[in-house]
Design a protein around this motif. Structure first.
Motif, PDB file in Angstrom:
ATOM      1  N   ALA A  74     122.320  16.392  13.012  1.00 40.47           N
ATOM      2  CA  ALA A  74     121.543  15.163  13.186  1.00 40.47           C
ATOM      3  C   ALA A  74     120.268  15.437  13.975  1.00 40.47           C
ATOM      4  N   PHE A  75     120.378  16.244  15.009  1.00 42.71           N
ATOM      5  CA  PHE A  75     119.218  16.609  15.832  1.00 42.71           C
ATOM      6  C   PHE A  75     118.164  17.334  15.002  1.00 42.71           C
ATOM      7  N   ASP A  76     118.610  18.302  14.222  1.00 42.41           N
ATOM      8  CA  ASP A  76     117.675  19.047  13.367  1.00 42.41           C
ATOM      9  C   ASP A  76     117.006  18.125  12.349  1.00 42.41           C
ATOM     10  N   HIS A  77     117.772  17.175  11.832  1.00 41.49           N
ATOM     11  CA  HIS A  77     117.213  16.247  10.842  1.00 41.49           C
ATOM     12  C   HIS A  77     116.173  15.338  11.497  1.00 41.49           C
ATOM     13  N   ALA A  78     116.438  14.933  12.732  1.00 43.33           N
ATOM     14  CA  ALA A  78     115.480  14.080  13.451  1.00 43.33           C
ATOM     15  C   ALA A  78     114.145  14.784  13.619  1.00 43.33           C
ATOM     16  N   ILE A  79     114.169  16.068  13.938  1.00 41.07           N
ATOM     17  CA  ILE A  79     112.928  16.833  14.092  1.00 41.07           C
ATOM     18  C   ILE A  79     112.202  16.933  12.747  1.00 41.07           C
ATOM     19  N   THR A  80     112.957  17.205  11.689  1.00 48.36           N
ATOM     20  CA  THR A  80     112.355  17.328  10.354  1.00 48.36           C
ATOM     21  C   THR A  80     111.682  16.038   9.932  1.00 48.36           C
ATOM     22  N   VAL A  81     112.383  14.920  10.105  1.00 46.70           N
ATOM     23  CA  VAL A  81     111.844  13.645   9.640  1.00 46.70           C
ATOM     24  C   VAL A  81     110.703  13.177  10.542  1.00 46.70           C
ATOM     25  N   ALA A  82     110.732  13.528  11.824  1.00 47.67           N
ATOM     26  CA  ALA A  82     109.620  13.194  12.727  1.00 47.67           C
ATOM     27  C   ALA A  82     108.357  13.945  12.310  1.00 47.67           C
ATOM     28  N   ASN A  83     108.514  15.195  11.914  1.00 50.38           N
ATOM     29  CA  ASN A  83     107.372  15.957  11.415  1.00 50.38           C
ATOM     30  C   ASN A  83     106.773  15.317  10.166  1.00 50.38           C
ATOM     31  N   LYS A  84     107.635  14.920   9.237  1.00 51.64           N
ATOM     32  CA  LYS A  84     107.157  14.275   8.008  1.00 51.64           C
ATOM     33  C   LYS A  84     106.452  12.957   8.319  1.00 51.64           C
ATOM     34  N   ALA A  85     107.013  12.197   9.242  1.00 42.35           N
ATOM     35  CA  ALA A  85     106.401  10.924   9.633  1.00 42.35           C
ATOM     36  C   ALA A  85     105.039  11.160  10.267  1.00 42.35           C
ATOM     37  N   GLY A  86     104.946  12.185  11.094  1.00 37.53           N
ATOM     38  CA  GLY A  86     103.671  12.506  11.729  1.00 37.53           C
ATOM     39  C   GLY A  86     102.601  12.876  10.730  1.00 37.53           C
ATOM     40  N   GLU A  87     102.972  13.614   9.700  1.00 37.18           N
ATOM     41  CA  GLU A  87     102.021  13.957   8.639  1.00 37.18           C
ATOM     42  C   GLU A  87     101.497  12.705   7.953  1.00 37.18           C
ATOM     43  N   LEU A  88     102.397  11.770   7.690  1.00 35.46           N
ATOM     44  CA  LEU A  88     101.992  10.518   7.036  1.00 35.46           C
ATOM     45  C   LEU A  88     101.024   9.737   7.923  1.00 35.46           C
ATOM     46  N   ILE A  89     101.313   9.693   9.216  1.00 38.01           N
ATOM     47  CA  ILE A  89     100.450   8.963  10.151  1.00 38.01           C
ATOM     48  C   ILE A  89      99.057   9.588  10.207  1.00 38.01           C
ATOM     49  N   ARG A  90      98.994  10.908  10.288  1.00 37.11           N
ATOM     50  CA  ARG A  90      97.689  11.579  10.323  1.00 37.11           C
ATOM     51  C   ARG A  90      96.894  11.325   9.040  1.00 37.11           C
ATOM     52  N   THR A  91      97.587  11.329   7.913  1.00 37.96           N
ATOM     53  CA  THR A  91      96.917  11.048   6.636  1.00 37.96           C
ATOM     54  C   THR A  91      96.406   9.613   6.603  1.00 37.96           C
ATOM     55  N   ALA A  92      97.226   8.691   7.097  1.00 37.59           N
ATOM     56  CA  ALA A  92      96.849   7.274   7.076  1.00 37.59           C
ATOM     57  C   ALA A  92      95.614   7.000   7.922  1.00 37.59           C
ATOM     58  N   LEU A  93      95.425   7.779   8.979  1.00 38.00           N
ATOM     59  CA  LEU A  93      94.244   7.591   9.827  1.00 38.00           C
ATOM     60  C   LEU A  93      92.946   7.881   9.081  1.00 38.00           C
ATOM     61  N   GLN A  94      93.036   8.661   8.012  1.00 40.72           N
ATOM     62  CA  GLN A  94      91.847   8.981   7.224  1.00 40.72           C
ATOM     63  C   GLN A  94      91.496   7.855   6.248  1.00 40.72           C
ATOM     64  N   ASN A  95      92.443   6.938   6.050  1.00 37.60           N
ATOM     65  CA  ASN A  95      92.277   5.873   5.055  1.00 37.60           C
ATOM     66  C   ASN A  95      92.143   4.520   5.730  1.00 37.60           C
ATOM     67  N   GLU A  96      92.023   3.503   4.916  1.00 37.08           N
ATOM     68  CA  GLU A  96      91.895   2.143   5.447  1.00 37.08           C
ATOM     69  C   GLU A  96      93.197   1.728   6.109  1.00 37.08           C
ATOM     70  N   ILE A  97      93.100   1.139   7.294  1.00 40.03           N
ATOM     71  CA  ILE A  97      94.277   0.658   8.017  1.00 40.03           C
ATOM     72  C   ILE A  97      94.354  -0.860   7.856  1.00 40.03           C
ATOM     73  N   LYS A  98      95.393  -1.329   7.179  1.00 39.18           N
ATOM     74  CA  LYS A  98      95.583  -2.769   6.978  1.00 39.18           C
ATOM     75  C   LYS A  98      96.551  -3.289   8.029  1.00 39.18           C
ATOM     76  N   ILE A  99      96.125  -4.348   8.706  1.00 36.64           N
ATOM     77  CA  ILE A  99      96.843  -4.823   9.890  1.00 36.64           C
ATOM     78  C   ILE A  99      97.395  -6.220   9.647  1.00 36.64           C
ATOM     79  N   THR A 100      98.645  -6.436  10.095  1.00 32.96           N
ATOM     80  CA  THR A 100      99.197  -7.781  10.219  1.00 32.96           C
ATOM     81  C   THR A 100      99.691  -7.908  11.659  1.00 32.96           C
ATOM     82  N   THR A 101     100.238  -9.069  12.013  1.00 31.16           N
ATOM     83  CA  THR A 101     100.728  -9.273  13.373  1.00 31.16           C
ATOM     84  C   THR A 101     102.178  -9.710  13.340  1.00 31.16           C
TER      85      THR A 101
END
Length: 281
Positions: A8-35
């Motif tokens: 589970a620990f190893d999977h958490a690190i793997t999925v956190a890395n993937k999530a981080g990649e998505l976040i960095r990519t999203a910063l290059q694109n339009e950010i649509k915001i709701t509240t």
């Protein structure tokens, strides 16, 4: 003897890395915001997309495990904390930072069994810093062991905190009254990164001596709580009692002396617990 939660620990690190990649990519694109709860409680499509990726990945690999996710709770799911193996997820801790391009954004994944935190993973993805902690096995950043600072004199300390997204005037007054009192103890300085998970990792790394806040949520601090304690730090309630993950109030510090001195200055106000029964609309 097999390590029960290593997979589970190893999977958490793997999925956190993937999530981080998505976040960095999203910063290059339009950010649509709701509240969510107010005009300053922001959520983006990236928050929702990252949480779905993490949750679907966990459900596929560990179908018997429970999950608590920030955006799922915001969408109406109950925040139920049981003895079952439970993943506690903040997909984008620091959404307001993300929206403004302020360079502190973290993926936070905590894991608890029998309501006891077993490990925490915080990926500060714009800094590319992977913080990890496992109960009884230490805390690390990019593989380097973490240790809280050895400062015991409050006058030589750096403190970190946040004002949160609640704009109730009475609460805001108490928040800034507390900050003023702590600053004037005096301490070396008062800072805020805009992400509770990162703040806790800064305590664990020795960059600051303490972090305190009222109004945070379990998904903000579950991962960081393991990392702080495994780096030698302490966790307390803002009244000096035991740390309660669901209480939405916490002091984390390098040692008890610093924590107790901070607690003396905190103007406490009431917030609803994360696990409080929700009113039906």
């Amino acid at each position: 003897m097999a390590d029960e939660w290593q997979e589970a620990f190893d999977h958490a690190i793997t999925v956190a890395n993937k999530a981080g990649e998505l976040i960095r990519t999203a910063l290059q694109n339009e950010i649509k915001i709701t509240t969510k709860s107010s005009s300053v409680d922001l959520v983006t499509q990236t928050d929702q997309r990252v949480e779905k990726i993490i949750i679907s990945s966990v459900k596929e690999k560990f179908p018997e495990h429970c999950l608590i996710g920030e955006e799922s709770v915001a969408a109406g799911q109950p925040c139920v904390f049981t003895d079952n193996p439970t993943w506690i997820i903040d997909p984008v801790d620091g959404t307001t930072n993300f929206v403004h391009g302020f360079p502190f954004v973290a993926v936070s994944i905590g894991f608890a069994v029998n309501k006891q935190l077993e490990f925490g993973v915080v990926y500060s993805c714009l800094e590319d810093k992977m913080y990890t902690g496992r109960k009884g096995k230490g805390a690390f950043c990019n593989g380097e062991k973490l240790q809280v600072s050895d400062v015991t004199d409050i006058n030589k300390s750096m403190i970190i905190s946040e004002h949160g997204c609640d704009r109730d005037k009475e609460k805001v007054t108490k928040i800034f009254s507390t900050m003023k009192k702590i600053l004037c103890i005096p301490v070396h300085g008062l800072r805020g990164s805009g992400t509770a998970a990162t703040n806790m990792c800064l305590v664990a790394s020795g960059a600051v001596e303490a972090f305190f806040e009222i109004g945070i949520h379990c998904w903000d601090i579950a991962a960081g709580a393991v990392i702080v304690t495994e780096a030698g730090g302490v966790l307390l309630d803002v009244d000096g009692g035991p740390f309660d993950l669901m209480s939405r109030r916490m002091v984390s510090a390098n040692n008890r002396a610093i924590a107790d001195r901070i607690i003396k200055e905190i103007d406490v106000f009431t917030v609803e617990r994360d696990d409080a029964p929700r009113q039906k609309k």
